[in-house]
Write a protein that holds these residues in place. Structure first.
Motif, PDB file in Angstrom:
ATOM      1  N   ASP A   1      -5.401  -1.870  -5.234  1.00 31.80           N
ATOM      2  CA  ASP A   1      -4.809  -2.198  -3.854  1.00 31.80           C
ATOM      3  C   ASP A   1      -5.851  -3.116  -3.239  1.00 31.80           C
ATOM      4  O   ASP A   1      -6.939  -2.596  -2.399  1.00 31.80           O
ATOM      5  N   GLU A   2      -5.805  -4.200  -2.994  1.00 31.58           N
ATOM      6  CA  GLU A   2      -6.534  -5.272  -2.353  1.00 31.58           C
ATOM      7  C   GLU A   2      -7.970  -5.058  -2.676  1.00 31.58           C
ATOM      8  O   GLU A   2      -8.936  -5.087  -1.893  1.00 31.58           O
TER       9      GLU A   2
ATOM     10  N   SER B   1       0.889  -1.392  -0.030  1.00 29.73           N
ATOM     11  CA  SER B   1      -0.067  -0.080   0.056  1.00 29.73           C
ATOM     12  C   SER B   1       0.799   1.134  -0.095  1.00 29.73           C
ATOM     13  O   SER B   1       0.731   2.104  -0.698  1.00 29.73           O
TER      14      SER B   1
ATOM     15  N   GLN C   1      -7.325   0.928  -1.214  1.00 28.82           N
ATOM     16  CA  GLN C   1      -7.497  -0.456  -0.396  1.00 28.82           C
ATOM     17  C   GLN C   1      -8.684   0.046   0.618  1.00 28.82           C
ATOM     18  O   GLN C   1      -9.597  -0.755   0.954  1.00 28.82           O
TER      19      GLN C   1
HETATM   20 MG   LIG Z   1      -2.151  -2.943   2.149  1.00 26.32          MG
END
Ligand SMILES: [Mg+2]
Ligand SMILES: Nc1ncnc2c1ncn2[C@@H]1O[C@H](COP(=O)(O)OP(=O)(O)O)[C@@H](O)[C@H]1O
Lengths: 505, 256
Positions: free
Chosen positions: B172-173, B43, B87
């Motif tokens: 991101d995720e 991240s 995220q």
């Molecule tokens: Mg992360």
């Protein structure tokens, strides 16, 4: 901030660049060059007599003014507000200034001095009886509507003209300058003037009672829904001149009116005084919405100049089920001292106050409301959003008072402050008095900083820093923006953005 | 498309070093995946590329289509074609989702010298893109991410991506916290955007996302740098055996 770092390319004269930069973001800072007639500087019994004479007033009006004047000389400026008040020399300003072309009152809008008409045109308030395009910005609301708005235009000390008078008269609505109303509708003015804000209510209102020069008058007869929005646009143009206008709105039984107020002034180094009074009388089952976008010159980035705005606004819900809603967007003025209030006298009356107050640079704002619950089952709601940036100080001051007779009454207050940067201040001063045991008062207050994560999220989507701040702040103000009539909502949104320019970076 | 060279990043206010010589090249039109244990700096890398405050780049560079990113303001990076699906998408109270999208799109168009979209054109476009992601009119009106479920937030990120049509998309995720249906919607949304001139960097813990969005290249990241790079089979291997062996080969342990 990016605009401060403007490259000065060769061949471009530095002075020009600086002048342009110093124009700042205040769009209305220009001046109309026009020949003016002034009363001598200062305030005295002679000046009060002179103003009354200029307006061709009956004796009773002069007497009323003089009573106020004699009281005023014995009064002191209030000092309880959280304001760093500079000394005002009340003898060093003009109390009356009118364009020479207004000495002979034009009989219709066609006869008004083209320079004055051009002034309002440039301000975006054409004094023509035409449709205006209104709407709210934002993709979810793209229905633009064509609407009519009647305008009373006040320039320094006089009303220049009022539009849609005839059309309104057909509906029985009287909309004219207060100076005309004093002559043409003395019975109404005598009955209601000073009945909400007494002549000697407070220092600034008393001064206004003595020397008010013009303003607007509205009367909506019983059972009438005013066929269009009414508005007054105040422009201060002359230097070293105070503007003292008086507005009186009477909404008779079962009637409805929505009224808008706007104001601007040229950019000057010296501060100017504005001390207005607005009185609203609302009778049984009637409803008034009063919206203000206050954009007086706020002073420059260093705090020089600007309008000192001392205003007394009060609505009296005099009879059962009367309703009033104040909405204000206060972005201008160097100093704002203003508490639009609701006297909930009749049973089952209600008052609402929605406010956005923005103070940037060296602006000082002390503003809020008073909800005075006198009747039974009365309701009030306060939503205040204060935004402080730069070195500014922003105070919410609000009174909620439940009198012994005001059984089963309710108030809800929500008061949110937002800080941009760490040199500004936000203050919340609530006064709550409950003198019966069946009423309820709820108060919620928050103070927060503009959230860095929110700004980053906007910027990561391509929105520039200043626009990101404006977006987040407009979001913070949304509850209040939604309370504005469409005519004002769009203007208010962009004003929020403009008045915060230079507040980040 | 994206080229990260020897990137070293520490926190601005602390002595903590997070990225320790990160190298990564994502070619135009390709989909790269990054996998790695929590705390690897995935991240942080995406935030540093997008221009978030709070980090100090002590060494290295990152370029997008040859242009140095690290000198630019976040909004300039976005206008240059970089997009990060967060995220943890941020809530913005009082700002309508559509107002937000329109402001962002018009801001980017303005930088590129294109005309702003009219309200009508915008509305048509957003409705079309939202429909594919099963985002209804109600959700478009609500304030940005406020009161959205986890899945709604992630779909909203993909909607923004679809509207802004970036060149380089970092996710991101985006799959974490999604149920099977939402995962399919999100992957379909991403796949619809795949094109020869657009690249993706998909950060994930799970092979299952990569079943839907087929990567060209898979990287394993730990301790602030890329440890190993391979084809799609690398993700399968990690899925089966975990990171322990890869970490051990670089003298690292799982707990770290
Ligand atoms: Mg992360
Ligand atoms: N703002 C911060 N303050 C303190 N520690 C941070 C901050 N940002 C990241 N870290 C630390 O840096 C490391 C990498 O974090 P992160 O980039 O979120 O990893 P990943 O996304 O791979 O799980 C972690 O140990 C995390 O705790």
């Amino acid at each position: 901030m990016a605009t401060q770092e403007t490259d000065i390319r060769e061949g471009v004269d530095r002075e020009t660049v600086e002048t342009v930069q110093n124009m700042g973001s205040y769009k209305y800072g220009w001046e109309t060059e026009i020949e003016m007639e002034y009363a001598p500087k200062g305030i005295s019994e002679e000046i009060v007599r002179l103003i009354s004479k200029k307006n061709d007033e009956p004796e009773w009006m002069l007497e009323w003014r003089l009573q106020a004047y004699h009281r005023w000389v014995e009064m002191k400026e209030p000092d309880w507000a959280l304001l760093d008040l500079p000394k005002i020399d009340y003898q060093d300003l003009y109390y009356y200034a009118r364009p020479k072309s207004m000495v002979e009152k034009p009989k219709s809008l066609d006869e008004v001095d083209p320079k004055l008409l051009a002034t309002y045109e440039k301000l975006g308030i054409p004094l023509k009886e035409q449709m205006i395009l209104a709407g709210v910005e934002g993709a979810e609301n793209i229905n633009l509507e064509e609407r009519q708005v009647a305008v009373d235009a006040v320039f320094d000390s006089v009303s220049v003209g009022t539009t849609f008078k005839e059309k309104l008269a057909e509906a029985g609505v009287i909309f004219c300058s207060i100076s005309e109303a004093i002559k043409d509708h003395p019975e109404l003015v005598k009955k209601y003037l000073g009945s909400v804000v007494p002549q000697t209510d407070n220092y600034f209102a008393t001064l206004n009672s003595a020397c008010f020069s013009d303003g607007s008058f509205v009367y909506v007869p019983p059972g009438t829904r005013c066929p269009m929005e009414l508005s007054t646009y105040f422009r201060i143009n002359a230097e070293n001149t105070g503007q003292f206008e008086r507005t009186l709105i009477v909404c008779d039984k079962g009637a409805y009116v929505s009224y808008l107020e706007g104001c601007t002034a040229p950019k000057r180094d010296t501060a100017q005084l504005h001390a207005a009074v607005v009185e609203i009388v609302i009778l049984e089952d009637a409803e008034v919405k009063y919206s203000t976008v206050q954009n007086w010159f706020p002073g420059d980035e260093e705090g020089k100049g600007g309008i000192y705005n001392f205003v007394t606004k009060r609505a009296d819900c005099r009879e059962p089920r009367a309703k009033v809603m104040w909405t204000q967007v206060e972005t201008g003025s160097a100093i704002t001292w203003k508490y639009p209030s609701c006297i909930l006298r009749g049973d089952d009356t209600s008052g609402e106050f929605y406010s956005i107050a923005i103070a940037n640079n060296y602006q000082q704002a002390d503003t809020g409301t008073k909800m005075v619950h006198l009747g039974k089952n009365t309701r009030s709601r306060i939503v205040s959003k204060g935004i402080s940036a730069g070195q500014a100080q922003n105070t919410y001051r609000g009174l909620v008072s439940m009198h012994p007779r005001a059984k089963n009454s309710r108030n809800y207050t929500q008061c949110d402050s937002l800080l941009i940067g760490d040199k500004c201040g936000a203050h919340t001063v609530p006064y709550i008095e409950v003198k019966n045991n069946s009423s309820r008062v709820e108060h919620e207050a928050t103070t927060s900083k503009v959230d860095d994560d929110q700004l980053f999220y906007c910027r990561a989507r391509g929105v520039g820093e200043e626009e990101a701040v404006a977006l987040v702040v407009n979001g913070f103000c949304r509850d209040v923006l939604q309370a504005l009539p469409m005519e004002f909502a769009m203007e208010a949104q962009s004003l929020v953005a403009i008045s915060l320019e230079g507040s980040v970076g | 498309m994206l080229e990260i060279k020897n990137l070293h990043v520490k926190l601005e206010d602390e002595d903590k070093v997070i990225l320790k010589g990160m190298n990564l090249t994502v070619e135009t039109g390709k989909v790269h995946a990054i996998m790695g244990p929590n705390g690897s700096g995935k991240s942080t890398m995406s935030y540093v590329l997008s221009g978030r405050d709070g980090y100090e780049v002590t060494e290295g560079s990152a370029t997008l289509q040859g242009q140095e990113l690290l000198d630019l303001d976040p909004e300039a990076r976005a206008a240059a074609g970089l997009f990060l699906a967060f995220q943890y998408p941020v809530e913005i109270p009082g700002v309508g989702n559509m107002t937000f999208l329109r402001t962002a799109l018009n801001a980017q168009r303005k930088v590129r010298g294109e005309d702003e979209l009219s309200a009508g054109e915008f509305l048509k476009l957003v409705r079309e893109k939202a429909k594919a992601l099963k985002i209804d009119a109600e959700m478009l009106k609500r304030p940005v991410n406020v009161g959205f479920s986890g899945g709604e937030k992630k779909r909203n990120e993909i909607l923004q991506m679809a509207m802004l049509e970036p060149k380089m998309c970092i996710l991101d995720e985006t799959d974490s916290g999604l149920d099977v249906d939402a995962m399919r919607l999100v992957s379909d949304g991403v796949n619809a955007l795949r094109s020869p001139d657009r690249s993706f960097l998909v950060i994930t813990h799970y092979q299952r996302l990569l079943d839907h969005i087929k990567p060209d290249v898979v990287h394993i990241m730990a301790d602030g740098r890329i440890l190993q790079t391979g084809g799609p089979e690398l993700a399968l291997e990690v899925e089966k055996n975990g990171y322990a062996d890869i970490l051990a080969a670089h003298g690292l342990t799982e707990a770290k």
